[in-house]
Scaffold this motif. Structure first.
Motif, PDB file in Angstrom:
ATOM      1  N   THR A  68       0.765  -0.938   0.400  1.00 20.23           N
ATOM      2  CA  THR A  68      -0.505   0.215   0.245  1.00 20.23           C
ATOM      3  C   THR A  68       0.792   0.981  -0.166  1.00 20.23           C
ATOM      4  OG1 THR A  68       0.005   0.601   1.950  1.00 20.23           O
ATOM      5  CG2 THR A  68      -1.740  -1.218   1.298  1.00 20.23           C
ATOM      6  N   ASP A  71       4.210   2.995  -5.781  1.00 23.58           N
ATOM      7  CA  ASP A  71       3.183   3.749  -6.901  1.00 23.58           C
ATOM      8  C   ASP A  71       3.012   2.412  -8.118  1.00 23.58           C
ATOM      9  OD1 ASP A  71       0.827   5.357  -7.672  1.00 23.58           O
ATOM     10  OD2 ASP A  71       3.592   6.539  -8.290  1.00 23.58           O
ATOM     11  N   PHE A  91      -4.667  -4.669  -4.795  1.00 25.43           N
ATOM     12  CA  PHE A  91      -4.048  -3.435  -4.127  1.00 25.43           C
ATOM     13  C   PHE A  91      -4.430  -2.727  -5.342  1.00 25.43           C
ATOM     14  CE2 PHE A  91      -1.405  -6.978  -1.865  1.00 25.43           C
ATOM     15  CZ  PHE A  91      -1.435  -6.439  -1.205  1.00 25.43           C
ATOM     16  N   ASN A  93      -4.537   0.156  -5.559  1.00 26.25           N
ATOM     17  CA  ASN A  93      -3.110   1.907  -5.411  1.00 26.25           C
ATOM     18  C   ASN A  93      -2.705   1.678  -6.626  1.00 26.25           C
ATOM     19  OD1 ASN A  93      -3.052  -0.128  -3.502  1.00 26.25           O
ATOM     20  ND2 ASN A  93      -1.141   0.787  -3.334  1.00 26.25           N
ATOM     21  N   LYS A  95      -0.236   1.070  -9.999  1.00 23.91           N
ATOM     22  CA  LYS A  95      -0.312   1.218 -11.130  1.00 23.91           C
ATOM     23  C   LYS A  95       1.437  -0.285 -11.325  1.00 23.91           C
ATOM     24  CE  LYS A  95      -0.678   6.287 -11.086  1.00 23.91           C
ATOM     25  NZ  LYS A  95      -0.680   6.656  -9.701  1.00 23.91           N
ATOM     26  N   ASN A 120      -5.756   1.324 -14.096  1.00 25.82           N
ATOM     27  CA  ASN A 120      -3.581   1.595 -14.606  1.00 25.82           C
ATOM     28  C   ASN A 120      -2.987   0.530 -14.197  1.00 25.82           C
ATOM     29  OD1 ASN A 120      -3.895   4.552 -13.823  1.00 25.82           O
ATOM     30  ND2 ASN A 120      -4.548   4.277 -11.633  1.00 25.82           N
TER      31      ASN A 120
END
Ligand code: SAM
Length: 234
Positions: A68, A71, A91, A93, A95, A120
């Motif tokens: 978490t 990126d 996850f 979040n 990319k 993403n």
């Protein structure tokens, strides 16, 4: 591993799934089995085995880095999407870039991405050593499961890792590869940070996660051509 065993084992590594994520994993399983009939994606097809050896195993990456907290992540030699697609589902979040040199696997991955409406995430048909030169210092983390020896993997990927980012290898037994990695680390300006050893639940096979940090810019001479890397590993 039954669904209940899967959920309980994930709780032990600080992962709690929503119903939507469980449903997405189930759809991913069904697509894997359907497409595996017409192309070679995996030798593991029993549902309990896929949940243990592909889904749970992919998520153990969270043991060595808090997923978490980062990126951008790239999965080199992702095959049918392990660990990259599973990480994306759990996850959101992240990319994520999936890279594989076999185009039919990339086509399958694009089907999964469309079907699950994942955002993403991209699937790129490219050899890792070409991809990394074209994506210098783009990723917080690059990972790979069951692709090549540690010294080869690191040379293939390291250009695309950010300075102070990590390469994390997902391996079974890795002792010998780690013992012989010092020269490679020096040449590629990297440092061994840590490894975590554990056993996969139920079947008790060995797993090792190895974390390597990129300390500085990779010299432009790397990665070399694959034939050279293979013939004369660093
Ligand atoms: N990571 C997946 C897993 O754990 O199930 C797939 C592992 S499979 C044994 C190795 C994958 O790496 C294959 O899909 C192969 O096409 C890919 N591969 C091998 N060398 C590669 C390279 N130089 N660049 C990109 N992909 C590569």
């Amino acid at each position: 591993m039954s669904e209940i065993e899967f959920l309980n084992a994930l709780k032990d590594i600080n992962i709690i799934l929503t119903n939507d994520q469980l449903e997405q994993l189930n759809t991913y399983y069904e697509l894997l089995i359907e497409y595996n009939k017409v192309m070679n994606l995996t030798g593991i097809t029993d549902k309990k085995d896929v949940y243990l050896k592909h889904f749970y195993d992919s998520l153990t990456l969270n043991k060595i880095i808090d997923l978490t907290s980062i990126d951008t992540l790239c999965d080199i030699g992702t095959g049918a999407g392990f660990p990259g697609v599973v990480l994306k589902i759990v996850f959101p979040n992240l990319k994520i870039t999936l890279v594989d040199s076999l185009n039919k696997r990339i086509n399958f991955l694009n089907t999964v991405i469309d079907n699950l409406k994942l955002e993403n995430i991209e699937a790129i048909h490219e050899r890792a050593e070409v991809f990394s030169i074209n994506n210098i210092e783009k990723y917080d983390v690059i990972t790979a499961r069951a692709v090549a020896k540690l010294n080869i993997l690191l040379e293939l990927s390291v250009q695309a890792i950010k300075i102070n980012g990590y390469f994390i290898a997902m391996k079974s037994n890795v002792e010998e590869e780690i013992n012989n990695i010092d020269k490679t680390l020096e040449k590629l300006k990297c440092k061994f940070i840590n490894k975590i050893e554990f056993k996969l639940p139920i079947e008790n096979s060995n797993r090792t996660l190895v974390r390597i940090e990129k300390l500085d810019k990779t010299p432009s001479t790397y990665p070399r051509k694959f034939e050279q890397i293979k013939k004369k590993p660093l």
